[in-house]
Design an enzyme around this catalytic site. Sequence first.
Site, PDB file in Angstrom:
ATOM      1  N   ASP A  14       0.874  -1.168   0.000  1.00 40.82           N
ATOM      2  CA  ASP A  14       0.000   0.000   0.000  1.00 40.82           C
ATOM      3  C   ASP A  14       0.916   1.224   0.000  1.00 40.82           C
ATOM      4  O   ASP A  14       2.098   1.129   0.364  1.00 40.82           O
ATOM      5  CB  ASP A  14      -0.882  -0.036   1.256  1.00 40.82           C
ATOM      6  N   ASP A  16      -0.058   5.046   0.917  1.00 39.59           N
ATOM      7  CA  ASP A  16      -0.236   6.072   1.951  1.00 39.59           C
ATOM      8  C   ASP A  16      -0.108   5.504   3.363  1.00 39.59           C
ATOM      9  O   ASP A  16      -0.756   4.515   3.713  1.00 39.59           O
ATOM     10  CB  ASP A  16      -1.607   6.727   1.810  1.00 39.59           C
ATOM     11  N   ASP A 187      -1.518  -0.231   6.104  1.00 35.44           N
ATOM     12  CA  ASP A 187      -1.808   0.400   7.389  1.00 35.44           C
ATOM     13  C   ASP A 187      -3.283   0.351   7.759  1.00 35.44           C
ATOM     14  O   ASP A 187      -3.641   0.663   8.891  1.00 35.44           O
ATOM     15  CB  ASP A 187      -1.403   1.879   7.347  1.00 35.44           C
TER      16      ASP A 187
END
Length: 272
Positions: A14, A16, A187
């Site tokens: 991922d 961000d 996250d």
Amino acid sequence: MEHLGTRRAAAFFDLDKTIIARSSTLAFSRPFYAGGLINRRTVLRSAYAQFVYLLGGADHDQMERMREYLSAMCTGWDVQTVRAIVADTLDHIVDPMIYAEAVTLIEQHRAAGRDIVIVSSSGAEVVEPIGAKLGADKVIATRMVVADGKYTGEISEYAYGPHKATAITALAAAEGYDLQASYAYSDSITDEPMLAAVGHPFAVNPDKALRRLAITRDWPVLDFSKPVALAERSRFREARRPAVAAGILGTVAAAAGVLLYAARRRARPGAS
């Protein structure tokens, strides 16, 4: 027949708050303002959205609202203008907020022969240049519908939530990746489907829901906290190379000297 230990694998990241410390899309609000794409009020709204995102992550409803907001915001934008702004400001905006720990992980996976795949719900016009900067092999990102060189506001491919898992499964089939031998990092609890799709899932800077899930499923949790400019990292690595090389040569020379000394002693009459 291919042996299990040599099957091709990938590392899915991922973007961000996993590779970079902020929202990649919202980070470009000021350059978009300077380029005439958005007004000052939109910049302030983007700054607030960035603050909320960093404070506690974003759940499904918040991500949906953000998607609708961004879709409406970019309707009518000229695609080439967006690409030019991202290209001109990429080093200034993104470079200082890349996690050093993420770069190290990427380097380790590459050294192990795994493909690097960036998987992000941000737009491809932002994600692809970042992926190129990081040396990613593939990029999975959200893609907008374009007509006459401008965004219509509609989304053709939405790389979010379960769609990420679908996309990496399709890519694995096309590229021959063994997902059970592959790795994934994120996250957000919204990326649970992507993490569950691989044999080696990792929660990185996880939101509260993902941290709880990671503990329940015994997934490793990583905390990244050291953003570093790639240019500075590269200069540091280049500066270290001569010193490391000198150290290696010194060690080899010392070892050769010891062996030569021992050989001469054995060659002397009466030497034991």
